[in-house]
Scaffold this motif. Structure first.
Motif, PDB file in Angstrom:
ATOM      1  N   GLY A  84     -55.208  -4.132  29.290  1.00 27.19           N
ATOM      2  CA  GLY A  84     -55.350  -3.254  28.129  1.00 27.19           C
ATOM      3  C   GLY A  84     -53.991  -2.916  27.560  1.00 27.19           C
ATOM      4  N   ASN A  85     -53.800  -1.651  27.277  1.00 20.25           N
ATOM      5  CA  ASN A  85     -52.506  -1.188  26.761  1.00 20.25           C
ATOM      6  C   ASN A  85     -51.626  -0.848  27.964  1.00 20.25           C
ATOM      7  OD1 ASN A  85     -50.469  -0.299  25.130  1.00 20.25           O
ATOM      8  ND2 ASN A  85     -51.384   1.709  24.764  1.00 20.25           N
ATOM      9  N   LEU A  86     -50.835  -1.809  28.408  1.00 25.56           N
ATOM     10  CA  LEU A  86     -50.040  -1.635  29.618  1.00 25.56           C
ATOM     11  C   LEU A  86     -48.809  -0.781  29.340  1.00 25.56           C
ATOM     12  CD1 LEU A  86     -50.170  -5.221  31.170  1.00 25.56           C
ATOM     13  CD2 LEU A  86     -51.821  -3.350  31.311  1.00 25.56           C
ATOM     14  N   ALA A  87     -48.581   0.165  30.220  1.00 26.81           N
ATOM     15  CA  ALA A  87     -47.435   1.063  30.069  1.00 26.81           C
ATOM     16  C   ALA A  87     -46.215   0.469  30.756  1.00 26.81           C
ATOM     17  CB  ALA A  87     -47.759   2.430  30.681  1.00 26.81           C
ATOM     18  N   PRO A  88     -45.046   0.546  30.117  1.00 29.42           N
ATOM     19  CA  PRO A  88     -43.815   0.111  30.796  1.00 29.42           C
ATOM     20  C   PRO A  88     -43.577   0.959  32.038  1.00 29.42           C
ATOM     21  CG  PRO A  88     -43.441   0.474  28.446  1.00 29.42           C
ATOM     22  CD  PRO A  88     -44.788   1.042  28.757  1.00 29.42           C
ATOM     23  N   THR A  89     -42.916   0.389  33.012  1.00 29.40           N
ATOM     24  CA  THR A  89     -42.638   1.133  34.237  1.00 29.40           C
ATOM     25  C   THR A  89     -41.164   1.092  34.564  1.00 29.40           C
ATOM     26  OG1 THR A  89     -43.083   1.264  36.606  1.00 29.40           O
ATOM     27  CG2 THR A  89     -43.148  -0.906  35.631  1.00 29.40           C
ATOM     28  N   SER A  90     -40.635   2.241  34.891  1.00 22.29           N
ATOM     29  CA  SER A  90     -39.249   2.322  35.357  1.00 22.29           C
ATOM     30  C   SER A  90     -39.178   2.934  36.745  1.00 22.29           C
ATOM     31  CB  SER A  90     -38.418   3.179  34.392  1.00 22.29           C
ATOM     32  OG  SER A  90     -38.931   4.498  34.338  1.00 22.29           O
ATOM     33  N   ALA A  91     -40.348   3.255  37.315  1.00 21.45           N
ATOM     34  CA  ALA A  91     -40.383   3.877  38.642  1.00 21.45           C
ATOM     35  C   ALA A  91     -40.278   2.789  39.701  1.00 21.45           C
ATOM     36  CB  ALA A  91     -41.665   4.682  38.817  1.00 21.45           C
ATOM     37  N   LEU A  92     -39.070   2.372  39.978  1.00 22.95           N
ATOM     38  CA  LEU A  92     -38.848   1.315  40.948  1.00 22.95           C
ATOM     39  C   LEU A  92     -39.095   1.828  42.364  1.00 22.95           C
ATOM     40  CD1 LEU A  92     -35.575  -0.263  39.526  1.00 22.95           C
ATOM     41  CD2 LEU A  92     -37.943  -0.869  39.029  1.00 22.95           C
ATOM     42  N   PRO A  93     -39.592   0.958  43.240  1.00 28.83           N
ATOM     43  CA  PRO A  93     -39.826   1.401  44.616  1.00 28.83           C
ATOM     44  C   PRO A  93     -38.523   1.646  45.347  1.00 28.83           C
ATOM     45  CG  PRO A  93     -40.163  -0.967  44.429  1.00 28.83           C
ATOM     46  CD  PRO A  93     -39.959  -0.450  43.042  1.00 28.83           C
ATOM     47  N   GLN A  94     -38.474   2.712  46.097  1.00 24.74           N
ATOM     48  CA  GLN A  94     -37.327   2.964  46.961  1.00 24.74           C
ATOM     49  C   GLN A  94     -37.449   2.072  48.186  1.00 24.74           C
ATOM     50  OE1 GLN A  94     -37.137   7.112  47.859  1.00 24.74           O
ATOM     51  NE2 GLN A  94     -36.737   7.733  45.750  1.00 24.74           N
ATOM     52  N   THR A  95     -36.401   1.388  48.518  1.00 26.68           N
ATOM     53  CA  THR A  95     -36.459   0.428  49.615  1.00 26.68           C
ATOM     54  C   THR A  95     -35.575   0.872  50.782  1.00 26.68           C
ATOM     55  OG1 THR A  95     -34.772  -0.862  48.438  1.00 26.68           O
ATOM     56  CG2 THR A  95     -37.079  -1.508  48.146  1.00 26.68           C
ATOM     57  N   ALA A  96     -34.306   0.563  50.722  1.00 26.50           N
ATOM     58  CA  ALA A  96     -33.378   0.934  51.793  1.00 26.50           C
ATOM     59  C   ALA A  96     -31.982   1.057  51.202  1.00 26.50           C
ATOM     60  CB  ALA A  96     -33.397  -0.102  52.908  1.00 26.50           C
ATOM     61  N   ALA A  97     -31.129   1.789  51.903  1.00 21.61           N
ATOM     62  CA  ALA A  97     -29.773   2.027  51.390  1.00 21.61           C
ATOM     63  C   ALA A  97     -28.887   0.804  51.547  1.00 21.61           C
ATOM     64  CB  ALA A  97     -29.153   3.230  52.101  1.00 21.61           C
ATOM     65  N   THR A  98     -29.114   0.028  52.594  1.00 22.29           N
ATOM     66  CA  THR A  98     -28.276  -1.142  52.855  1.00 22.29           C
ATOM     67  C   THR A  98     -29.161  -2.319  53.251  1.00 22.29           C
ATOM     68  OG1 THR A  98     -28.007  -0.629  55.214  1.00 22.29           O
ATOM     69  CG2 THR A  98     -26.400   0.336  53.673  1.00 22.29           C
ATOM     70  N   LEU A  99     -28.577  -3.503  53.199  1.00 24.17           N
ATOM     71  CA  LEU A  99     -29.288  -4.698  53.619  1.00 24.17           C
ATOM     72  C   LEU A  99     -29.657  -4.614  55.093  1.00 24.17           C
ATOM     73  CD1 LEU A  99     -30.306  -7.593  53.326  1.00 24.17           C
ATOM     74  CD2 LEU A  99     -27.948  -8.386  53.633  1.00 24.17           C
ATOM     75  N   GLU A 100     -28.753  -4.118  55.911  1.00 20.01           N
ATOM     76  CA  GLU A 100     -29.021  -4.015  57.345  1.00 20.01           C
ATOM     77  C   GLU A 100     -30.199  -3.083  57.611  1.00 20.01           C
ATOM     78  OE1 GLU A 100     -26.080  -3.764  55.921  1.00 20.01           O
ATOM     79  OE2 GLU A 100     -25.213  -5.684  56.595  1.00 20.01           O
ATOM     80  N   ALA A 101     -30.256  -1.983  56.876  1.00 18.40           N
ATOM     81  CA  ALA A 101     -31.373  -1.047  57.051  1.00 18.40           C
ATOM     82  C   ALA A 101     -32.688  -1.700  56.623  1.00 18.40           C
ATOM     83  CB  ALA A 101     -31.123   0.224  56.244  1.00 18.40           C
TER      84      ALA A 101
END
Length: 473
Positions: A232-249
């Motif tokens: 339908g009328n798709l809304a843009p999204t800017s709410a990116l998922p929080q993942t991790a602070a570093t690659l190792e984490a």
């Protein structure tokens, strides 16, 4: 553990610019919920899991008494035979005359109970339970894939819409440039070549628009496949998922939560149980047996006793099965090693792609600003006769390319964020906090794990109700 913010219709500056949204637009959260409820692949794997639950019930059933009955009735005939001739019926050719006949009937009940087998059957029950957990992890992996496909389809439609609008805007701008070139040609300010260049640029813009519209149609079809209904009328999204602070984490989280890693770990447990079962195959088996029979003349006979059996020599089969179980265990251990390496690589790739996308956004934003300044300057210079139409069109093309690069980079950032979430094993309904009722695999397992008899007991009736609720009856 990281938590994904709930998706909303928040505007992202410069990302997938769309017209003003009505009061209720479809969000990425809506698409993910629809995909979860629509997926036939999830339904299939839930059925696979329920079948694995039944393996536990069947394994437990072997530890219980086995009671069976046998009823028989027959009429037996005896024919005289003196060794030289047979009495033939005068009424039915080839039919022997019955010299004597009698009826027989019997009814018996037998019971068999496994008392001891070196824990082979108990280990089989444990292995069946572990296989249930293996199958649950496989179901989680499917859930991740379904939600990832839905996110890709959602962002694919937004990306395609943005390109269509960009091409339409470019077409309108080139139409004005062509008209301006024709007007200047009429008064002798430019040559016919300038007009032809503008006409060629406009034709190219129409071609690009047609391509973008085709890409949008394809993106919408993929959305229907992934989500179950047209966008339908798709809304843009800017709410990116929080993942991790570093690659190792991020990699540390993946080691703990990724369903494929957890599946392989459970598979190793199953393989180790199978090794122990194979090792105990030489143990004797002790069973309690009893029977009760009512014969032709209602005579009653019965028996009860113990039976012990075990292998003496099977041509090396038992030791071969044991060696095979060890080899299968070693294979599952190697599978885990390969899976961990693969998952960690996926995390690293997604992490790198996210960093690249963010760098591309910064560079593309600078490129767009510079291209806008250059285009406006060339337009002014062209009106003064200092620049040709070709110079203006080249500048306009550079601006269009810069805007397209920015759209692509911003879409890539969102996709890379979700790809990282998948690689970490967190692309699930529970972690995304979608706020819907999800399939609980423990409900069916708890209903059948003790092998209830349907139509016989209250537990069996409860099982029937559960099956009807699942729509399987």
């Amino acid at each position: 553990m990281t938590i994904l913010r709930r998706f909303g219709a928040l505007a992202l500056t410069g990302l997938l610019c769309l017209p003003a949204l009505p009061s209720r637009a479809e969000t990425l959260t809506d698409a993910l919920i629809l995909a979860y409820r629509h997926s036939g692949l999830l339904e299939k794997n839930r059925a696979v899991l329920r079948a694995a639950d039944e393996d536990v019930a069947q394994a437990i059933a072997t530890l219980r008494p086995i009671i069976s009955y046998t009823a028989s009735a027959a009429r037996q005939y005896q024919f005289p035979n003196d060794g030289t001739s047979e009495s033939i019926s005068p009424l039915i050719p080839g039919q022997r005359n019955s010299d004597d006949s009698f009826n027989s009937a019997s009814f018996s009940i037998s019971a068999d109970l496994l008392l001891w087998d070196g824990r082979q059957t108990a280990l089989a029950v444990d292995a069946a339970r572990e296989l249930v957990l293996v199958t649950r992890e496989a179901l989680t992996a499917v859930e991740q894939q379904i939600l990832w496909d839905a996110a890709q389809a959602y962002l694919g439609v937004l990306d395609a819409q943005a390109f269509v609008e960009l091409r339409q805007s470019n077409l309108q701008l080139l139409s004005r440039e062509l008209q301006a070139a024709r007007d200047r040609f009429e008064v002798g300010e430019v040559t016919r070549t300038d007009v032809a260049v503008a006409e060629a640029a406009l034709a190219s813009a129409r071609s690009l628009l047609a391509t973008s519209q085709g890409d949008l149609d394809l993106a919408r079809a993929q959305y229907v496949e992934a989500v179950g209904q047209p966008p339908g009328n798709l809304a843009p999204t800017s709410a990116l998922p929080q993942t991790a602070a570093t690659l190792e984490a991020a990699q540390a989280i993946a080691r703990q939560t990724h369903p494929t890693i957890r599946r392989d770990m459970r598979s190793i447990t199953v393989a180790e149980l199978n090794v122990e079962r194979a090792e105990r195959a030489v143990k004797p088996t002790i069973r309690a047996r009893s029977s009760f029979t009512i014969g032709q003349d209602f005579e009653e006979t019965g028996s009860i006793g113990l039976e012990m059996s075990g292998p003496i020599y099977r041509g090396g089969e038992i030791t071969s099965i044991y060696r095979q179980a060890i080899a299968n265990r070693d294979e599952t251990r190697a599978d885990l090693h390969i899976t961990v390496d693969d998952v960690l690589l996926q995390v690293a790739q997604a992490w790198a792609q996210l960093a690249v996308s963010r760098a591309r956004i910064d560079a593309s934003q600078l490129e767009v600003r510079a291209a806008q300044v250059a285009f406006r300057g060339l337009q002014e210079e062209a009106t003064l006769g200092a620049r040709t139409t070709l110079d203006v069109l080249d500048a306009e093309q550079n601006l269009s390319d810069a805007r397209a690069n920015l759209i692509s980079a911003q879409t890539s950032e969102v996709l890379a964020s979700f790809q990282l979430l998948v690689a970490m094993g967190l692309m699930t309904v529970e972690h995304l906090n979608l706020g819907i009722v999800t399939y609980d695999p423990s409900v069916y397992y708890n209903a059948v794990r003790n092998a209830p008899s349907r139509k016989v007991s209250p537990r069996g009736e409860k099982m029937d109700s559960l099956l009807r609720a699942l729509g399987k009856n």
